[in-house]
Structure formats: C-alpha cells, structure tokens
Design an enzyme around this catalytic site. Structure first.
Site, mmCIF file in Angstrom:
data_model
loop_
_atom_site.group_PDB
_atom_site.id
_atom_site.type_symbol
_atom_site.label_atom_id
_atom_site.label_comp_id
_atom_site.label_asym_id
_atom_site.label_seq_id
_atom_site.Cartn_x
_atom_site.Cartn_y
_atom_site.Cartn_z
ATOM 1 N N ASN A 118 -13.919 1.108 0.810
ATOM 2 C CA ASN A 118 -13.129 2.336 0.860
ATOM 3 C C ASN A 118 -12.858 2.849 -0.556
ATOM 4 O O ASN A 118 -12.148 2.189 -1.321
ATOM 5 C CB ASN A 118 -11.791 2.073 1.556
ATOM 6 N N GLU A 119 -13.459 3.977 -0.911
ATOM 7 C CA GLU A 119 -13.135 4.763 -2.109
ATOM 8 C C GLU A 119 -13.522 4.125 -3.441
ATOM 9 O O GLU A 119 -13.118 4.609 -4.491
ATOM 10 C CB GLU A 119 -11.643 5.168 -2.114
ATOM 11 N N TRP A 160 0.875 -1.195 0.000
ATOM 12 C CA TRP A 160 0.000 0.000 0.000
ATOM 13 C C TRP A 160 0.893 1.220 0.000
ATOM 14 O O TRP A 160 2.116 1.086 0.040
ATOM 15 C CB TRP A 160 -0.939 -0.026 1.223
ATOM 16 N N ASP A 161 0.280 2.416 -0.011
ATOM 17 C CA ASP A 161 1.156 3.596 -0.094
ATOM 18 C C ASP A 161 1.784 3.960 1.256
ATOM 19 O O ASP A 161 2.535 4.916 1.351
ATOM 20 C CB ASP A 161 0.449 4.809 -0.737
ATOM 21 N N TRP A 162 1.477 3.158 2.296
ATOM 22 C CA TRP A 162 2.159 3.349 3.593
ATOM 23 C C TRP A 162 2.745 2.042 4.103
ATOM 24 O O TRP A 162 3.172 1.967 5.252
ATOM 25 C CB TRP A 162 1.194 3.909 4.652
ATOM 26 N N GLU A 214 -11.413 11.407 5.872
ATOM 27 C CA GLU A 214 -9.984 11.196 5.596
ATOM 28 C C GLU A 214 -9.376 12.501 5.127
ATOM 29 O O GLU A 214 -9.928 13.161 4.248
ATOM 30 C CB GLU A 214 -9.765 10.169 4.466
#
Length: 849
Positions: free
Chosen positions: A424-425, A181-183, A522
């Site tokens: 989510n999204e 993921w981006d984190w 968010e």
C-alpha cells in the site's frame, strides 16, 4: 480390520483453551485463553479495564513494553503415543517468540503471518508435558532491529505525533497498524492469536488442498488444477480419487449484482492398499479474471479494468481495515454483519488493505458466497522495509508459507480474490519523496523496493498462482510503472492504473477538484461516529468538540478542524446553547458532510465510465476509504465500530445502485446522466421543489432512451436559468431538484437530488416539525418495525437514531419532499415499540441551528 483401519487415521489434539500467562518478573500470573492475546487476557481477568476506554491506549503502553510467557500442560494419550509422527503446529504466533517443550528449545518465531510447526515425537513424555512460548516486547524488538541496521535509515522512523504510536514497525513482521495509524490506536499485541494443536499420523497426512479452475480459451474448456500438500513419514505408494460434481455446462461464479455464486463439491480420497486414509471435501467455483491494460481510443495511457468471465465489471466498494485491535475478539457474527452490510449497500468489491492482517478463512468464504471481489494487498504499508537476508527470508516464507502451508494456497482457491497487490502506497512514497531521501541515495531505496516486491514477492506469487493478476503497489501506473523500472515518476497519473486521492481543503461538492482516473482505489473524508458509539468509552466531560478526549481520538493531523471547515462551506454550524446537544449536532453535521462529499465523488467516477474528456476517463472502479472502524473514533469509515451504519453507508446504498441518475453542473448548465449495470430502456423524470412547500413546483419528463448495460449516458442537458425560468418563480436560492429513472411501468433505482445552492443559503428552508408513529411486524423471524414520519415542510438529511438499540433502517439521512414517508427498522436484538419510541431521535438540517 477395524483397528488396522484406525491406525492409518490422523489424530488431531487441540491445545486451545486455558493457558497460563506471566510477565517477565513473575509479578503477574493469570489464566489466558488461546487463541488470544495479552491485552484480552488482562481485561478478562480484571487487571485492566476496556483498553478502548478514554485514554487507555496511552495508559496501557506498559503491556507491550513487557515480555510475556504462555504456558500449558497436557497429557499424552495412548493413541497419540503410538503414532509414527507427531507435529506441534502453531497457526499464528504474535510475534517474536521462542518455543520450548519440556524445557527443550524447539525454535523461534519472527512473523505474525506465518504458521510454524515442529516435529516433537521424540520429545513427548508419557504423562505430563509442559509447552512454553516466550514472547518478546514487539516495541523493544523493533527498536533493537533498527539499531542493528546501521548502514542506512529505513524510513519512517516513527509515526506522526498525533497518532500517539510506537516506532520502527517496519522492522517487525506483524500487523503494521498495531503500532498506531491515522484511524487507530497503538496496541502492539502479543499472543497466540490463532490455534495450537498436535497432529499425529502413521503414514501420511493431507496438509492442504488447493484447487484452481483454469479456463482454456482455445478449447473452450475448463480444467481444475488440484494440488495436494502431503506430509509423509517415508516414501510410500498411495492412490487418490478426485471427484467433482459438475454438469457438462459449468455454471460460473459472478460478482454481486451480475449473477449467482454457484459452486461444486470437490471430493478427494487417499488410499493405502485398500484402506481409506483420508477423505476431504472442498468447494470449487468457476470464474476467470483478467486485468486489462491496453491503449484507449482518444486518450494517452492505458485502460485499467477487470474482466470477470469475459465481462468488464465496474468495481463498486470500499477498503477493509482490521476489525479490532485484538483479533481474538473478531467474532463470525461481526464479520458476517460487516460483509452483509457491504452487499446491502450494493458493493461488489473490497480491498483488504496492506497495513493490517491477512483475514481469517471465514472472511474469504463469506466473500465467495456473497459475490464480493477482493483486492488483496500483501501486508506492507506506507514505509520502506529492510532487505537483509533474514527479513527477505521470513517474507518469502510468509508469501509461500514455507511452500507447504501457504497463505497463497489457502487463499488461492477463493474466487473472490481477483488480484494480489504487493503493498500500500510504497511506490508513491518513493516517487513523491514522502521521506526526504537525498537524491544521491534514491537508487539504493529503489533497488531495495524492487528486490522485495518484484524479485521476491511477485516472483513467488506468480510461481504459485497463474490464475489471477499481480500488481506491485497501489496506487500504481501498472504496466507503465513496470516500464519505468517499477517506480513511476508519477504513480498518481490518471491515464494509468489506480489512484488514491484525498483533499481536505478544496470544496468536495465541486466535482472538478477530483482526478478523472481510470480506477479510484482510495478516496474519502472523515466523520465522527454517533454519540451512542462514543458514550461507552467516554464520560460527561468528554462530550464537547473541544474536549481532550475529542482531540485524543483524532489521529489525523488537523482532522477535527478539517471536518468543521469543510462542513462550513455549505452548512450552518450547530449553535445550540445546551453543550450536549451542540456536541451531538456536530457529530451529525460531520456525517452529513462526509456522506455528501463521498456521494459527489463516487457519482463523478460512475458517470466517467463511458467518457474520455481531455484524454481522461473510462473510470472502472470506485473503492472509497474506508468501510469499517477498529475503535470508537473519527475516521473515514462508513460503518461505526460495533456495526452501526453512518449516513455515508446509507448513501452508498443509493450511489452504488445498479441503476442510478446523477446530476452535475458545468458552466451553469445542468446535466443528468443515467448509469446502468443492466441494459434498460429508461426515461427521466425531474421534479422541481421549492424549499417552502411539499408539492413540486413543476415536473419535466424526458423521452425513453436505451441505456446499454455497463454505460453512463447523458439523458438531460439544459441551462439552469432556462430550467428555472420555465418553472414559475424559482431561483437557485429558493428551489431544488429531485430526479429519478423510470421504465414503462415503475421507477428504476433510487431518487437522487441536486441542490442549486448551498443549503446554508437556501431561502425558505423551515423547521419541519417531524412527527412519528412506529408499528411492530415480524418477517422471517426478524424483529422489524415500520417507522412512519410526517413532515410539515421539505427536510434535508433526515436522520433517525435509536441510540444504543442495535439494528438498521431501510433508508436514512434522506431528503424528505413528501408529507409522509415510511421506513423500516430491523433490530438485532429483541426490543419493543415503547423502547424504540423512547430512544428515537430525529434530526434534520434545520434542527441544528
């Protein structure tokens, strides 16, 4: 009689503990703990080092590309062999498995989030029994599923290159972020991540109890809906007694900051003839929740807020991601520390984000006890998903947990869970075309979307649970999205629903860049964790902002650059000649920037609570992205991996306080608002300081004003020029403001500050030469220290760091406008004044250039 009584009892035999683990060609054979996963087992046995060390996420790709087999041998006991029914239960298999007992295939598993059980009475042997679970590579399985799906593409095919991840995670029902993921890193786990056991019984066994208190408005009374899930060997007559220890007047469960969290004990007993066959006790909490979407006076669109027990509540909090790549390494202490940290920062809500896992029972139990409201996503995130029959079927099972062993039923009893959300999204991804879907094909994807989240997940949830609302996505326009066929033209419309908002380029000190939304679920900005967090997973050559390691850990495109550019808008960048000092100073300035950015945005949302401006406002929630970290890396989190608070989390303690003053400027006029969750008569005190000295240049006081509970009220308005002219020889560049709210007797809430210019332009800001003395004291068996600072001049963003001594300061990252200030440090392990003094570093803004 005793023996007969015993016969009715259920017998549970745990198969947790030491199993054997082997790879596909048998070249590796090692002991492995269950619950656990392959990576943890390899590390515990010394086959690999810490997977989080340096570049190991890439070096250890081979693990998830292999197939692995778990094996255990157990002996059948005499008590167990005489039972009429024996079930083999797997609480969680990660993910694609085939299970066999004594060489006979029992079945397959395809979903990490499901519990699986098998009736095995006839397959068990006296003496030794061999249980085997073969696990397929999740990467290869996902890839095969994608290849088999020839009719059309289900995007995204792969994560962005910067994430160094694996492809087609949307084709496998496992933790979506485990493919990167981006984190977070890519560690596609495999294993028996939850318990394994045998359950044996003669007549029946109680599988699950769920109790949902429902309030009847018409009669002003509560009823408790109790559902028992019972597995019976054959049709049988049994009696049940249900007792709940309530008084006439039921005490309600309230979110943190709004009241207590009392509970009642529910006791259920089952009898066969006169024999007690089971007795179970659980907690019942009473509370109501409504999501209010109705017209707003003076504004197009609809409101979006939660009423708990009839009271509108502003949600203050953050978003929760998986605590670790390897779930078996998430200990109760780590969970407790993170959730307590949320409450200690005055939060009352967390959103369990849809790309991770449904959290363990303990997480929800602690949230119940602490008064943390949970926004619970289902585990779908940032992707389209296939809608083949078998995929939909496993999702339905996941949501219903085979009707009997529900995630829903398990979670339903928790008062902390106030809303279910389908994904989510994914509505936003379809609406704003993240995946470049040709216009001619859009209807097919929208059809798939509605089929998965509306016709299946929503339908199942609402059949199961009438006690709380369901949203199809986040962000969404809620009721308006439904009107538009579940995919709104603009799911980010601030007049409806909830909004996710990120901007890395615009100046985050300028509140006008933020959407004035009904609910912000968010928003945020990245920072780096502290050096003590990075040090154990790096080596000396990694310790510069331009190193390979620094760029490898950044999984968000241009993230490292964005932090520096944003910091440079308002701060001088570190320029120390010593490379290590320049690196640690850079970590510091990213934390200062993040804290100040999220503070500005959160204060904007809190002051927008009572206002409608240009048709927008009545903001009723601020959940910044994100609370916690999955590893040691730059991210949007306010708490580092390992539990250390970033500067942002210390700031959250103030910007989420029950009573808070907030300043902002519009057209060169200074406004100060009083925000309160409680009804109070308050007055405002404003101090004007010069950057050069520690006594206020002047002080202004307002008169007393009632600030009603649950409101934001303007208490001060004055052109900045007028304010400065009336205050000696102050200019925007030479002075700054602090301000606080007071009642008749004392200060209420934190002191806040307002800079009249960027700190990099501040005239007269000097090195403060802060000195320190530390004293030990003990409180409630905790190891505590008082840290007294002495400063020669005004010092912004004073940061105390005690390296790798775990613990927490009472306050940190603060603006020092007095000669002396004392803060407390609570250590999480034994330490001494000498060790603390040796480890303590103090950094303020003027120390880095």
């Amino acid at each position: 009689g005793e023996l007969t009584k015993l016969l009715f009892f259920r017998l549970t035999v745990s198969l947790n503990g030491k199993w054997r683990l082997s790879n596909s060609n048998g070249s590796l054979l090692l002991p492995a703990q269950v619950p656990g996963c392959v990576h943890s087992a390899l590390q515990q046995q010394g086959y690999i080092t810490d997977p989080y060390f340096r570049f190991n996420d890439v070096s250890y790709r081979w693990i998830a590309l292999n197939n692995w087999t778990y094996t255990t041998t157990f002996t059948l006991s005499a008590e167990l062999s005489v039972k009429q029914k024996v079930l083999l239960v797997f609480d969680g298999v990660d993910t694609v498995g085939s299970i066999s007992l004594n060489g006979i295939a029992l079945g397959k598993t395809y979903n990490m989030f499901c519990r699986y059980d098998f009736s095995v009475k006839d397959l068990l042997k006296d003496g030794e029994n061999v249980l085997q679970v073969g696990l397929l590579s999740p990467i290869l399985y996902a890839s095969e599923q994608r290849k088999a799906h020839t009719s059309y593409v289900v995007p995204p095919e792969c994560p962005p290159g910067v994430q160094k991840g694996e492809c087609h995670v949307n084709f496998i029902r496992k933790e979506q972020s485990s493919f990167s993921w981006d984190w977070g890193p890519s560690f596609p786990t495999m294993g028996l991540w939850k318990g394994v056991r045998l359950e044996a019984f003669d007549i029946l066994q109680l599988v699950q109890v769920s109790s949902v208190p429902l309030y009847n408005d018409a009669f002003s009374q509560w009823r408790v809906q109790v559902e028992l899930l019972i597995d019976a060997v054959q049709t049988t007559k049994s009696n049940f007694t249900i007792l709940i220890n309530t008084a006439n007047q039921v005490k309600l469960w309230w979110p943190n900051g709004h009241g207590e969290q009392p509970f009642y004990r529910l006791t259920i007993r089952g009898f066969q003839d006169e024999f007690l066959i089971f007795s179970t006790e659980s907690k019942v909490y009473f509370r109501t929740v409504e999501l209010i979407q109705e017209p707003v006076v003076g504004s197009p669109g609809l409101s979006f807020y939660f009423r708990i027990n009839g009271k509108p509540i502003f949600l203050k909090g953050s978003n929760w991601i998986p605590v670790h790549s390897f779930q078996d390494q998430v200990t109760p202490d780590v969970l407790k520390n993170l959730l307590q940290s949320a409450v200690d920062a005055n939060m009352n809500a967390l959103r369990v984000w849809g790309g991770g896992v449904y959290e363990q029972d303990l997480f929800y139990e602690i949230c119940d006890e602490l008064g943390i409201m949970v926004w619970q996503d289902f585990m779908f995130a940032c992707a389209m998903y296939p809608t083949e029959t078998d995929f939909i079927q496993t999702v339905r099972e996941e949501v219903v947990q085979q009707r009997r062993f529900k995630i829903l039923k398990k979670l339903e009893s928790h008062p902390s869970i106030i809303i279910w959300s389908g994904n989510n999204e994914n509505e936003a991804a379809l609406a704003t075309d993240w995946f470049d879907i040709p216009a001619s094909q859009r209807p097919k994807y929208i059809r798939d979307y509605v089929m998965l989240y509306v016709d299946n997940i929503k339908k199942v949830v609402q059949e199961e649970d009438q006690s709380r609302p369901f949203l199809v996505s986040s962000p969404t326009n809620g009721a308006e999205s439904e009107q538009e066929g579940w995919v709104a033209e603009n799911p980010y419309d601030p007049h409806y629903g909830d909004v996710h908002f990120y901007s890395y380029i615009l100046d985050c000190w300028d509140w006008r860049t933020f959407p004035r939304t009904r609910f912000a679920s968010e928003y945020g900005f990245q920072s780096w964790p502290s050096f003590s967090t990075l040090q154990p997973v790096s080596i000396k050559e990694d310790w510069s902002y331009g190193s390979n390691f620094t760029s490898h850990r950044q999984h968000h495109e241009d993230g490292n650059q964005q932090m520096i550019l944003q910091a440079a808008l308002h701060f001088h960048l570190p320029n120390a000649t010593d490379p290590l000092k320049r690196f640690t100073d850079t970590l510091y300035i990213t934390q200062v920037m993040q804290a100040q950015c999220v503070k500005t945005q959160t204060e904007f949302y809190r002051r927008s609570r009572s206002e409608i401006i240009e048709g927008k406002g009545h903001t009723m929630g601020a959940l910044y992205w994100q609370l916690n970290d999955i590893w040691q890396a730059p991210s949007w989190s306010s708490i580092e991996f390992g539990g250390k608070w970033k500067m942002l989390h210390y700031f959250a303690q103030s910007f989420f306080a029950a009573v808070l003053p907030v300043a902002f400027e519009e057209d060169d006029t200074l406004f100060i608002y009083a925000i309160s969750d409680l009804s109070r008569d308050l007055k405002l005190r404003v101090n004007v300081f010069s950057w050069t000295e520690l006594d206020p240049v002047c002080t202004l006081n307002s008169s007393m004003l009632l600030v009603p509970g649950g409101s934001a009220v303007a208490v001060f308005k004055q052109p900045v020029a007028t304010l400065l002219a009336g205050c000696g020889n102050c200019t925007r560049l030479t002075c700054l403001l602090t301000f606080q709210l007071e009642d008749d007797s004392s200060q209420q809430g934190p002191t806040d500050h307002h800079f009249l210019c960027s700190p990099k332009d501040a005239q007269g800001l000097r090195r403060p030469n802060i000195t320190v003395s530390i004293d030990f004291y003990s409180e409630k068996k905790k190891t505590c220290f008082s840290v007294t600072l002495h400063s020669d001049s005004v010092a912004p963003f004073v940061w105390l760091d005690v390296g790798n001594i775990p613990g927490r300061f009472s306050s940190n990252g603060f603006l020092m406008v007095s000669r002396n200030r004392t803060v407390d440090f609570t250590a999480w392990r034994p330490t001494s004044v000498a060790e603390l003094t040796a480890s303590l570093t103090i950094t303020s803004l003027r120390d880095i250039y």
